[in-house]
Design an enzyme around this catalytic site. Sequence first.
Site, PDB file in Angstrom:
ATOM      1  CE1 TYR A  11      16.533 -11.753  -4.315  1.00  0.00           C
ATOM      2  CE2 TYR A  11      14.017 -11.113  -4.123  1.00  0.00           C
ATOM      3  CZ  TYR A  11      15.035 -11.751  -4.932  1.00  0.00           C
ATOM      4  OH  TYR A  11      14.896 -12.068  -6.070  1.00  0.00           O
ATOM      5  CB  ILE A  12      14.526  -5.770  -3.797  1.00  0.00           C
ATOM      6  CG1 ILE A  12      13.626  -6.827  -3.730  1.00  0.00           C
ATOM      7  CG2 ILE A  12      14.522  -4.711  -4.922  1.00  0.00           C
ATOM      8  CD1 ILE A  12      12.260  -6.574  -4.119  1.00  0.00           C
ATOM      9  CG  LEU A  33      20.490  -5.269  10.583  1.00  0.00           C
ATOM     10  CD1 LEU A  33      21.795  -5.373  11.420  1.00  0.00           C
ATOM     11  CD2 LEU A  33      20.862  -5.537   9.167  1.00  0.00           C
ATOM     12  CB  SER A  34      13.393  -6.493  11.325  1.00  0.00           C
ATOM     13  OG  SER A  34      12.800  -5.962  10.227  1.00  0.00           O
ATOM     14  CG  ASN A  35      13.110 -10.594   6.238  1.00  0.00           C
ATOM     15  OD1 ASN A  35      13.524 -11.564   6.944  1.00  0.00           O
ATOM     16  ND2 ASN A  35      12.739 -10.293   5.122  1.00  0.00           N
ATOM     17  CG  PHE A  80      14.470  -1.184  -1.388  1.00  0.00           C
ATOM     18  CD1 PHE A  80      13.907  -1.765  -2.260  1.00  0.00           C
ATOM     19  CD2 PHE A  80      15.558  -0.420  -1.676  1.00  0.00           C
ATOM     20  CE1 PHE A  80      14.140  -1.576  -3.782  1.00  0.00           C
ATOM     21  CE2 PHE A  80      16.153  -0.400  -2.809  1.00  0.00           C
ATOM     22  CZ  PHE A  80      15.330  -0.717  -3.813  1.00  0.00           C
ATOM     23  CB  SER A 124       3.289  -4.484  -3.987  1.00  0.00           C
ATOM     24  OG  SER A 124       2.724  -6.058  -4.413  1.00  0.00           O
ATOM     25  CB  THR A 126      -0.387  -6.617  -3.742  1.00  0.00           C
ATOM     26  OG1 THR A 126      -1.383  -7.502  -2.828  1.00  0.00           O
ATOM     27  CG2 THR A 126       0.226  -5.709  -2.649  1.00  0.00           C
ATOM     28  CE1 TYR A 148       3.856  -5.503   1.572  1.00  0.00           C
ATOM     29  CE2 TYR A 148       2.823  -6.727  -0.222  1.00  0.00           C
ATOM     30  CZ  TYR A 148       3.868  -5.813   0.049  1.00  0.00           C
ATOM     31  OH  TYR A 148       4.853  -5.725  -0.778  1.00  0.00           O
ATOM     32  CE  LYS A 152       5.070  -2.165   0.191  1.00  0.00           C
ATOM     33  NZ  LYS A 152       6.289  -1.763   0.293  1.00  0.00           N
ATOM     34  CG  PHE A 177       3.891  -7.347 -11.900  1.00  0.00           C
ATOM     35  CD1 PHE A 177       3.987  -5.921 -11.874  1.00  0.00           C
ATOM     36  CD2 PHE A 177       2.432  -7.757 -12.104  1.00  0.00           C
ATOM     37  CE1 PHE A 177       3.106  -5.003 -12.411  1.00  0.00           C
ATOM     38  CE2 PHE A 177       1.499  -6.999 -12.487  1.00  0.00           C
ATOM     39  CZ  PHE A 177       1.760  -5.534 -12.522  1.00  0.00           C
TER      40      PHE A 177
HETATM   41  P1  NAD Z   1      13.231  -7.695   2.370  1.00  0.00           P
HETATM   42  O1  NAD Z   1      12.299  -8.181   3.733  1.00  0.00           O
HETATM   43  O2  NAD Z   1      14.188  -8.638   2.056  1.00  0.00           O
HETATM   44  O3  NAD Z   1      13.797  -6.217   2.624  1.00  0.00           O
HETATM   45  C1  NAD Z   1      13.203  -5.232   3.513  1.00  0.00           C
HETATM   46  C2  NAD Z   1      14.456  -4.651   4.516  1.00  0.00           C
HETATM   47  O4  NAD Z   1      13.823  -3.859   5.200  1.00  0.00           O
HETATM   48  C3  NAD Z   1      14.925  -5.763   5.312  1.00  0.00           C
HETATM   49  O5  NAD Z   1      16.191  -5.519   5.282  1.00  0.00           O
HETATM   50  C4  NAD Z   1      14.278  -5.469   6.772  1.00  0.00           C
HETATM   51  O6  NAD Z   1      15.343  -5.791   7.627  1.00  0.00           O
HETATM   52  C5  NAD Z   1      14.332  -3.836   6.585  1.00  0.00           C
HETATM   53  N1  NAD Z   1      13.277  -3.263   7.366  1.00  0.00           N
HETATM   54  C6  NAD Z   1      12.048  -3.733   7.818  1.00  0.00           C
HETATM   55  N2  NAD Z   1      11.289  -2.799   8.466  1.00  0.00           N
HETATM   56  C7  NAD Z   1      12.340  -1.665   8.804  1.00  0.00           C
HETATM   57  C8  NAD Z   1      12.116  -0.558   9.564  1.00  0.00           C
HETATM   58  N3  NAD Z   1      11.106  -0.404  10.164  1.00  0.00           N
HETATM   59  N4  NAD Z   1      13.228   0.305   9.630  1.00  0.00           N
HETATM   60  C9  NAD Z   1      14.463  -0.109   8.880  1.00  0.00           C
HETATM   61  N5  NAD Z   1      14.618  -1.311   8.342  1.00  0.00           N
HETATM   62  C10 NAD Z   1      13.494  -2.057   8.052  1.00  0.00           C
HETATM   63  O7  NAD Z   1      12.231  -7.509   1.358  1.00  0.00           O
HETATM   64  P2  NAD Z   1      12.367  -7.280  -0.235  1.00  0.00           P
HETATM   65  O8  NAD Z   1      11.716  -8.333  -0.923  1.00  0.00           O
HETATM   66  O9  NAD Z   1      13.665  -6.770  -0.526  1.00  0.00           O
HETATM   67  O10 NAD Z   1      11.457  -6.079  -0.396  1.00  0.00           O
HETATM   68  C11 NAD Z   1      11.776  -4.676  -0.467  1.00  0.00           C
HETATM   69  C12 NAD Z   1      10.615  -3.655  -0.816  1.00  0.00           C
HETATM   70  O11 NAD Z   1      10.095  -3.983  -1.771  1.00  0.00           O
HETATM   71  C13 NAD Z   1       9.375  -3.981   0.322  1.00  0.00           C
HETATM   72  O12 NAD Z   1       9.082  -2.524   0.655  1.00  0.00           O
HETATM   73  C14 NAD Z   1       8.421  -4.911  -0.328  1.00  0.00           C
HETATM   74  O13 NAD Z   1       7.110  -4.635   0.363  1.00  0.00           O
HETATM   75  C15 NAD Z   1       8.663  -4.475  -1.804  1.00  0.00           C
HETATM   76  N6  NAD Z   1       8.065  -5.670  -2.607  1.00  0.00           N
HETATM   77  C16 NAD Z   1       8.588  -6.510  -2.432  1.00  0.00           C
HETATM   78  C17 NAD Z   1       8.133  -7.467  -3.391  1.00  0.00           C
HETATM   79  C18 NAD Z   1       8.724  -9.079  -3.331  1.00  0.00           C
HETATM   80  O14 NAD Z   1       8.350 -10.115  -3.930  1.00  0.00           O
HETATM   81  N7  NAD Z   1      10.019  -9.443  -2.833  1.00  0.00           N
HETATM   82  C19 NAD Z   1       7.236  -7.477  -4.236  1.00  0.00           C
HETATM   83  C20 NAD Z   1       6.689  -6.204  -4.168  1.00  0.00           C
HETATM   84  C21 NAD Z   1       7.134  -5.352  -3.343  1.00  0.00           C
HETATM   85  N1  UFG Z   2       2.565 -20.970  -4.854  1.00  0.00           N
HETATM   86  C1  UFG Z   2       2.449 -22.378  -4.782  1.00  0.00           C
HETATM   87  N2  UFG Z   2       3.037 -22.959  -3.824  1.00  0.00           N
HETATM   88  C2  UFG Z   2       3.907 -22.166  -2.956  1.00  0.00           C
HETATM   89  C3  UFG Z   2       3.900 -20.881  -2.829  1.00  0.00           C
HETATM   90  C4  UFG Z   2       3.432 -20.263  -4.231  1.00  0.00           C
HETATM   91  O1  UFG Z   2       1.817 -23.030  -5.621  1.00  0.00           O
HETATM   92  O2  UFG Z   2       4.522 -23.065  -1.994  1.00  0.00           O
HETATM   93  C5  UFG Z   2       1.717 -20.328  -6.130  1.00  0.00           C
HETATM   94  C6  UFG Z   2       0.909 -19.097  -5.558  1.00  0.00           C
HETATM   95  O3  UFG Z   2      -0.358 -19.921  -5.391  1.00  0.00           O
HETATM   96  C7  UFG Z   2       0.780 -18.401  -6.756  1.00  0.00           C
HETATM   97  C8  UFG Z   2       2.169 -18.517  -7.343  1.00  0.00           C
HETATM   98  O4  UFG Z   2       2.713 -19.592  -6.944  1.00  0.00           O
HETATM   99  O5  UFG Z   2      -0.059 -18.740  -7.929  1.00  0.00           O
HETATM  100  C9  UFG Z   2       3.133 -17.169  -7.019  1.00  0.00           C
HETATM  101  O6  UFG Z   2       3.053 -17.213  -5.727  1.00  0.00           O
HETATM  102  P1  UFG Z   2       4.122 -16.008  -4.701  1.00  0.00           P
HETATM  103  O7  UFG Z   2       3.669 -16.162  -3.206  1.00  0.00           O
HETATM  104  O8  UFG Z   2       5.497 -16.479  -4.932  1.00  0.00           O
HETATM  105  O9  UFG Z   2       3.630 -14.758  -5.219  1.00  0.00           O
HETATM  106  P2  UFG Z   2       2.445 -13.786  -5.231  1.00  0.00           P
HETATM  107  O10 UFG Z   2       1.998 -13.314  -6.566  1.00  0.00           O
HETATM  108  O11 UFG Z   2       1.181 -14.389  -4.551  1.00  0.00           O
HETATM  109  O12 UFG Z   2       2.726 -12.453  -4.281  1.00  0.00           O
HETATM  110  C10 UFG Z   2       4.146 -11.999  -4.388  1.00  0.00           C
HETATM  111  C11 UFG Z   2       4.116 -11.180  -3.100  1.00  0.00           C
HETATM  112  C12 UFG Z   2       3.317 -10.158  -2.809  1.00  0.00           C
HETATM  113  C13 UFG Z   2       3.315  -9.123  -3.983  1.00  0.00           C
HETATM  114  C14 UFG Z   2       2.727  -9.897  -5.086  1.00  0.00           C
HETATM  115  C15 UFG Z   2       2.824  -8.797  -6.569  1.00  0.00           C
HETATM  116  O13 UFG Z   2       4.438 -12.278  -2.378  1.00  0.00           O
HETATM  117  O14 UFG Z   2       3.928  -9.346  -1.808  1.00  0.00           O
HETATM  118  O15 UFG Z   2       3.743 -10.880  -5.452  1.00  0.00           O
HETATM  119  O16 UFG Z   2       3.859  -8.304  -6.108  1.00  0.00           O
HETATM  120  F1  UFG Z   2       2.365  -8.190  -3.624  1.00  0.00           F
END
Ligand code: NAD
Ligand code: UFG
Length: 341
Positions: A11-12, A33-35, A80, A124, A126, A148, A152, A177
């Site tokens: 995604y990101i 390509l696991s996700n 990422f 993150s 988190t 998780y 990090k 965030f």
């Molecule tokens: P995502 O799952 O869409 O992207 C992660 C990618 O990494 C996927 O394409 C997956 O196939 C690949 N991957 C996983 N394990 C791997 C491995 N061992 N080798 C090679 N590729 C691998 O997730 P995202 O939302 O794009 O997040 C990207 C990064 O940002 C992650 O590290 C995540 O922890 C961090 N992050 C995301 C969020 C969020 O809310 N999306 C918030 C804070 C931090």
């Molecule tokens: N929520 C609902 N219903 C749902 C899903 C979420 O009410 O079905 C609420 C949660 O309780 C929370 C808010 O929506 O109050 C946001 O929840 P998210 O799951 O979207 O996001 P979080 O802040 O819990 O966590 C996300 C990522 C974490 C990351 C964190 C900070 O999932 O990996 O943001 O970056 F660590």
Amino acid sequence: MTILITGGAGYIGSHCCVAFLEAGHDVVVIDNLSNAHPECIERIAEITGKKVAFEEVDIRDQAAVERVLRKHQCSAVIHFAGLKAVGESTKDPLAYYDNNVVGTHRLLSAMSNCGVRQMIFSSSATVYGEPQFLPITEKHPLNAVNPYGRTKLIIEDMLRDIATSNPAWKFSILRYFNPVGAHKSGMIGEDPLGIPNNLMPFIAQVAAGRREQLSVFGNDYDTRDGTGVRDYIHVVDLVAGHLRAYEALASRETPSNCFVVNLGTGAGYSVLEMVSAFERASNKQIPCVTAPRRNGDVAEIYADISTALEVFDWKAENDLDAMCRDTWNWVCKNPRGYEGR
Ligand code: NAD
Ligand code: UFG
């Protein structure tokens, strides 16, 4: 010089590829390509009009990573790749320590062997745990409360130790965030497998008629309407922050060789405010039911964004309406996500 983007089909990462290609950088993506879906790589090429080098490689395969770094003469890595679901990490912590911690260790070892010493790392919010004050500055105490989050933190510590051991290394640790939204073309976006864990993709699937209703996890928090408050940031703004981080690393105008920056907007929105904004953007009703609080959730968290402004001269530009509009555009154009998932 080429930038290696790990997890660049996710995604990101996919939005980051677009931003860096559009800024004139060469990139190579590795992803296991696991996700992710390979179609995403085609879409990045379509948006940018540039060919995207892609290698299906796992970051834990150190020899394969070294081969890619050498073949493409990489000068920096944006990292990422990893697993990111909090709930899943409590059920299968070993998978998280393996993918995230072992994976990053192997990636860093490969970089070291190839003389590549610049990395931007996806951390993150988190890692802060329960907020002790708001807004959250980068100096807020660190207290990850799930596997998780601990992966990090361990990775962050590893980067700090490496940076201290040798000033030639340069790290930018970015604490995200809540990234939401999608590229304005609607060609790439978040494509969760199965039931979404996160709020925005869940709301989007309710609006699209794929799910009946949203469960609001808790309406008795000490917040303005009782529901959880988060700092949502448009993914396009988030990756623009990465571009600034890269430019800062490359030009050496950084406070130290390992520095931490929050990436958020500085504003918090409640679950109910998110629902209303999405209803406006989609012109659909989002039925909601109140459900018990979700384990491990905090009431309210949002970023102090002054470091990003100071160090990167960067701040987010898109508001909540743009985040919802672009998510809805992606969902309408790709009701089942990338085909075949
Ligand atoms: P995502 O799952 O869409 O992207 C992660 C990618 O990494 C996927 O394409 C997956 O196939 C690949 N991957 C996983 N394990 C791997 C491995 N061992 N080798 C090679 N590729 C691998 O997730 P995202 O939302 O794009 O997040 C990207 C990064 O940002 C992650 O590290 C995540 O922890 C961090 N992050 C995301 C969020 C969020 O809310 N999306 C918030 C804070 C931090
Ligand atoms: N929520 C609902 N219903 C749902 C899903 C979420 O009410 O079905 C609420 C949660 O309780 C929370 C808010 O929506 O109050 C946001 O929840 P998210 O799951 O979207 O996001 P979080 O802040 O819990 O966590 C996300 C990522 C974490 C990351 C964190 C900070 O999932 O990996 O943001 O970056 F660590």
